[in-house]
Design a protein around this motif. Structure first.
Motif, PDB file in Angstrom:
ATOM      1  N   HIS A 199       0.831  -1.193   0.000  1.00 31.38           N
ATOM      2  CA  HIS A 199       0.000   0.000   0.000  1.00 31.38           C
ATOM      3  C   HIS A 199       0.870   1.250   0.000  1.00 31.38           C
ATOM      4  O   HIS A 199       2.076   1.183   0.183  1.00 31.38           O
ATOM      5  CB  HIS A 199      -0.911   0.010   1.231  1.00 31.38           C
ATOM      6  CG  HIS A 199      -0.170   0.208   2.515  1.00 31.38           C
ATOM      7  ND1 HIS A 199       0.528  -0.812   3.135  1.00 31.38           N
ATOM      8  CD2 HIS A 199      -0.004   1.298   3.302  1.00 31.38           C
ATOM      9  CE1 HIS A 199       1.085  -0.343   4.235  1.00 31.38           C
ATOM     10  NE2 HIS A 199       0.776   0.942   4.363  1.00 31.38           N
ATOM     11  N   LYS A 200       0.220   2.366  -0.202  1.00 29.93           N
ATOM     12  CA  LYS A 200       0.862   3.657   0.026  1.00 29.93           C
ATOM     13  C   LYS A 200      -0.138   4.516   0.771  1.00 29.93           C
ATOM     14  O   LYS A 200      -1.320   4.546   0.449  1.00 29.93           O
ATOM     15  CB  LYS A 200       1.360   4.313  -1.256  1.00 29.93           C
ATOM     16  CG  LYS A 200       0.311   4.652  -2.277  1.00 29.93           C
ATOM     17  CD  LYS A 200       0.959   5.283  -3.494  1.00 29.93           C
ATOM     18  CE  LYS A 200      -0.042   5.536  -4.583  1.00 29.93           C
ATOM     19  NZ  LYS A 200       0.570   6.146  -5.765  1.00 29.93           N
ATOM     20  N   ASP A 201       0.342   5.143   1.812  1.00 32.06           N
ATOM     21  CA  ASP A 201      -0.499   6.021   2.612  1.00 32.06           C
ATOM     22  C   ASP A 201      -0.331   7.428   2.078  1.00 32.06           C
ATOM     23  O   ASP A 201       0.787   7.939   2.009  1.00 32.06           O
ATOM     24  CB  ASP A 201      -0.107   5.950   4.090  1.00 32.06           C
ATOM     25  CG  ASP A 201      -1.198   6.515   4.973  1.00 32.06           C
ATOM     26  OD1 ASP A 201      -1.621   7.673   4.715  1.00 32.06           O
ATOM     27  OD2 ASP A 201      -1.629   5.825   5.884  1.00 32.06           O
ATOM     28  N   THR A 202      -1.420   8.066   1.703  1.00 29.90           N
ATOM     29  CA  THR A 202      -1.325   9.367   1.044  1.00 29.90           C
ATOM     30  C   THR A 202      -1.021  10.515   1.994  1.00 29.90           C
ATOM     31  O   THR A 202      -0.504  11.544   1.564  1.00 29.90           O
ATOM     32  CB  THR A 202      -2.625   9.674   0.273  1.00 29.90           C
ATOM     33  OG1 THR A 202      -3.720   9.621   1.174  1.00 29.90           O
ATOM     34  CG2 THR A 202      -2.828   8.651  -0.847  1.00 29.90           C
ATOM     35  N   ALA A 224      -5.131   5.020   2.833  1.00 28.68           N
ATOM     36  CA  ALA A 224      -4.183   4.154   2.139  1.00 28.68           C
ATOM     37  C   ALA A 224      -4.778   3.699   0.815  1.00 28.68           C
ATOM     38  O   ALA A 224      -5.972   3.424   0.710  1.00 28.68           O
ATOM     39  CB  ALA A 224      -3.822   2.957   2.997  1.00 28.68           C
ATOM     40  N   TYR A 262      -4.368   0.648  -1.784  1.00 31.00           N
ATOM     41  CA  TYR A 262      -3.819  -0.703  -1.819  1.00 31.00           C
ATOM     42  C   TYR A 262      -3.373  -1.058  -3.229  1.00 31.00           C
ATOM     43  O   TYR A 262      -4.023  -0.707  -4.207  1.00 31.00           O
ATOM     44  CB  TYR A 262      -4.824  -1.708  -1.266  1.00 31.00           C
ATOM     45  CG  TYR A 262      -5.007  -1.480   0.220  1.00 31.00           C
ATOM     46  CD1 TYR A 262      -4.076  -1.953   1.127  1.00 31.00           C
ATOM     47  CD2 TYR A 262      -6.079  -0.737   0.695  1.00 31.00           C
ATOM     48  CE1 TYR A 262      -4.215  -1.708   2.488  1.00 31.00           C
ATOM     49  CE2 TYR A 262      -6.230  -0.494   2.044  1.00 31.00           C
ATOM     50  CZ  TYR A 262      -5.286  -0.976   2.925  1.00 31.00           C
ATOM     51  OH  TYR A 262      -5.421  -0.718   4.267  1.00 31.00           O
TER      52      TYR A 262
END
Length: 129
Positions: A55-58, A122, A124
């Motif tokens: 994931h990346k958390d914005t 996040a 995904y």
């Protein structure tokens, strides 16, 4: 209260969702127990073979401290594997793709904290492994 002491046995460990046949991972939520206002944190236990979701958390930056075992973290796009042992630290800025995997034969234990204390931001991604 000016301080709080939290022991692993005090935590309500939660087994996180995983695919059938995959090793589980467990989260010990710390934020409420510690009274955090500006960050959020968990203790994590990854059984051998367990993996988190890529994931990346914005909005949130995240920092991971390895307490036991070996962390394999896949960072960036394309994913690049980094192996980190006990007392190692990985800091991830917002919008950076990441995935945590325990490729080892021992349990991986992490202290993970992030700021600001945001949930639900996040994105995904497809797994790196």
């Amino acid at each position: 209260m000016a301080y709080r002491v939290i022991r692993p046995d005090d935590l309500a460990w939660e087994t996180r969702p995983h695919e059938p046949g995959e090793a589980p991972r467990h989260a010990g939520p710390l934020s409420d127990a510690a009274g955090f206002e500006h960050t959020r944190a968990n203790l994590w236990r990854y059984e051998p073979g367990a993996k988190g979701r890529r994931h990346k958390d914005t909005l949130q930056e995240e920092t991971f401290v390895v307490l036991a075992g070996t962390l394999s973290m896949y960072l960036g796009e394309p994913p690049e594997r980094h192996d980190v042992g006990p007392q190692g630290v990985v800091h991830v800025e917002p919008a950076t793709p990441l995935q945590i995997v325990n490729h080892g034969t021992e349990e991986l234990v992490l202290y993970a904290y992030g700021a600001p204390p945001e949930y639900g931001h996040a994105e995904y991604l497809d797994s790196a492994v």
